[in-house]
Design a protein around this motif. Structure first.
Motif, PDB file in Angstrom:
ATOM      1  N   MET A   1      -6.665   7.471   0.537  1.00 56.30           N
ATOM      2  CA  MET A   1      -5.617   6.776  -0.165  1.00 56.30           C
ATOM      3  C   MET A   1      -4.904   7.763  -1.084  1.00 56.30           C
ATOM      4  SD  MET A   1      -5.955   3.527  -2.822  1.00 56.30           S
ATOM      5  CE  MET A   1      -6.858   2.600  -1.640  1.00 56.30           C
ATOM      6  N   THR A   2      -3.589   7.733  -1.016  1.00 52.98           N
ATOM      7  CA  THR A   2      -2.814   8.644  -1.862  1.00 52.98           C
ATOM      8  C   THR A   2      -2.895   8.189  -3.315  1.00 52.98           C
ATOM      9  OG1 THR A   2      -0.750   7.398  -1.745  1.00 52.98           O
ATOM     10  CG2 THR A   2      -1.167   8.994   0.039  1.00 52.98           C
ATOM     11  N   PRO A   3      -2.681   9.106  -4.249  1.00 47.72           N
ATOM     12  CA  PRO A   3      -2.662   8.698  -5.666  1.00 47.72           C
ATOM     13  C   PRO A   3      -1.620   7.613  -5.950  1.00 47.72           C
ATOM     14  CG  PRO A   3      -2.803  11.089  -5.484  1.00 47.72           C
ATOM     15  CD  PRO A   3      -2.573  10.560  -4.098  1.00 47.72           C
ATOM     16  N   GLU A   4      -0.468   7.694  -5.278  1.00 50.04           N
ATOM     17  CA  GLU A   4       0.567   6.670  -5.470  1.00 50.04           C
ATOM     18  C   GLU A   4       0.074   5.296  -5.015  1.00 50.04           C
ATOM     19  OE1 GLU A   4       4.895   5.365  -3.644  1.00 50.04           O
ATOM     20  OE2 GLU A   4       4.218   7.417  -3.331  1.00 50.04           O
ATOM     21  N   HIS A   5      -0.573   5.253  -3.854  1.00 44.74           N
ATOM     22  CA  HIS A   5      -1.081   3.975  -3.338  1.00 44.74           C
ATOM     23  C   HIS A   5      -2.226   3.455  -4.194  1.00 44.74           C
ATOM     24  CE1 HIS A   5       0.690   5.070   0.802  1.00 44.74           C
ATOM     25  NE2 HIS A   5       1.549   4.372   0.099  1.00 44.74           N
ATOM     26  N   ARG A   6      -3.072   4.353  -4.675  1.00 44.29           N
ATOM     27  CA  ARG A   6      -4.176   3.926  -5.551  1.00 44.29           C
ATOM     28  C   ARG A   6      -3.628   3.315  -6.833  1.00 44.29           C
ATOM     29  NH1 ARG A   6      -9.766   5.227  -6.422  1.00 44.29           N
ATOM     30  NH2 ARG A   6     -10.264   4.910  -8.632  1.00 44.29           N
ATOM     31  N   SER A   7      -2.629   3.947  -7.413  1.00 45.29           N
ATOM     32  CA  SER A   7      -2.010   3.421  -8.631  1.00 45.29           C
ATOM     33  C   SER A   7      -1.371   2.054  -8.367  1.00 45.29           C
ATOM     34  CB  SER A   7      -0.957   4.412  -9.136  1.00 45.29           C
ATOM     35  OG  SER A   7      -0.254   3.875 -10.224  1.00 45.29           O
ATOM     36  N   LEU A   8      -0.692   1.938  -7.235  1.00 46.74           N
ATOM     37  CA  LEU A   8      -0.068   0.677  -6.856  1.00 46.74           C
ATOM     38  C   LEU A   8      -1.133  -0.409  -6.657  1.00 46.74           C
ATOM     39  CD1 LEU A   8       2.529  -0.835  -6.036  1.00 46.74           C
ATOM     40  CD2 LEU A   8       2.234   0.121  -3.731  1.00 46.74           C
ATOM     41  N   LEU A   9      -2.214  -0.078  -5.983  1.00 45.64           N
ATOM     42  CA  LEU A   9      -3.306  -1.017  -5.758  1.00 45.64           C
ATOM     43  C   LEU A   9      -3.904  -1.490  -7.082  1.00 45.64           C
ATOM     44  CD1 LEU A   9      -6.072  -0.948  -3.150  1.00 45.64           C
ATOM     45  CD2 LEU A   9      -6.743  -0.971  -5.527  1.00 45.64           C
ATOM     46  N   MET A  10      -4.182  -0.567  -7.973  1.00 47.41           N
ATOM     47  CA  MET A  10      -4.798  -0.937  -9.247  1.00 47.41           C
ATOM     48  C   MET A  10      -3.849  -1.798 -10.082  1.00 47.41           C
ATOM     49  SD  MET A  10      -7.732   0.221  -8.717  1.00 47.41           S
ATOM     50  CE  MET A  10      -8.526  -0.142 -10.263  1.00 47.41           C
ATOM     51  N   ASN A  11      -2.577  -1.444 -10.104  1.00 49.38           N
ATOM     52  CA  ASN A  11      -1.599  -2.221 -10.851  1.00 49.38           C
ATOM     53  C   ASN A  11      -1.433  -3.617 -10.249  1.00 49.38           C
ATOM     54  OD1 ASN A  11       0.332  -2.708 -12.856  1.00 49.38           O
ATOM     55  ND2 ASN A  11       1.986  -1.960 -11.571  1.00 49.38           N
ATOM     56  N   ALA A  12      -1.332  -3.701  -8.931  1.00 45.16           N
ATOM     57  CA  ALA A  12      -1.176  -5.001  -8.261  1.00 45.16           C
ATOM     58  C   ALA A  12      -2.356  -5.911  -8.569  1.00 45.16           C
ATOM     59  CB  ALA A  12      -1.035  -4.800  -6.754  1.00 45.16           C
ATOM     60  N   ASN A  13      -3.555  -5.368  -8.513  1.00 42.01           N
ATOM     61  CA  ASN A  13      -4.751  -6.166  -8.776  1.00 42.01           C
ATOM     62  C   ASN A  13      -4.879  -6.541 -10.247  1.00 42.01           C
ATOM     63  OD1 ASN A  13      -6.572  -6.620  -6.309  1.00 42.01           O
ATOM     64  ND2 ASN A  13      -5.835  -4.526  -6.046  1.00 42.01           N
TER      65      ASN A  13
END
Length: 169
Positions: A1-13
């Motif tokens: 998982m890219t850092p951008e996607h990880r950040s997006l995932l954490m923010n979404a959750n």
């Protein structure tokens, strides 16, 4: 998982959890447990399990996905869609960011003129809506769907992409 996607995932959750609390759909102690569990799962790179919503609903059984979907229909006026009835258009296949889809539990599934049809299990997360509105600046028609339908749809996209890459050589 890219850092951008990880950040997006954490923010979404994180944002989804806050809204679930705000609407009294979960208790703070359950959300805290689910967030801890989410961090464990994210570390193992399992996108289908990387969802606080899924942890609350299917692992901890303190939330029912049906109740959230009913809330979206009643309170937000969203329609529901069964993604198993849709094939991804070739145009969308070329531009869909599957990592962002997994991170937000959201998929664009059709386009007609200036309209993009987007299905999501995470509509209640404001950051998810904002993210996708930036990706598709025209009119968006939002639909609710289950996490299972999103995951199946994304796994089909992943398989189609792998087959396309293999065919290239």
């Amino acid at each position: 998982m890219t850092p951008e996607h990880r950040s997006l995932l954490m923010n979404a959750n994180r944002r989804l959890g806050a809204v679930l609390l705000e609407h009294n759909l979960v208790k703070i102690e359950h959300l805290e447990q689910a967030n801890d569990r989410l961090l464990e799962i994210v570390a193992t790179e399992q996108p289908r399990q990387s969802t606080v919503f899924g942890i609350l609903a299917y692992e901890m059984k303190v939330l029912r996905e049906e109740d959230v979907l009913a809330h979206l229909v009643e309170s937000e006026g969203l329609g529901l869609v069964d993604l198993s009835e849709y094939d991804v258009s070739e145009d969308l296949k070329k531009v869909i960011d599957r990592g962002a889809c997994w991170a937000t539990w959201t998929v664009p599934f059709d386009q007609e003129e200036d309209f993009t049809f987007i299905a999501t299990a995470y509509y209640m997360s404001p950051s998810v809506r904002t993210y996708w509105q930036k990706q598709y600046p025209g009119q968006i028609l939002w639909f609710g769907t289950t996490m299972e339908k999103i995951a199946d749809y994304l796994e089909k996209l992943d398989a189609d992409h792998a087959a396309m890459v293999a065919a290239r050589g």
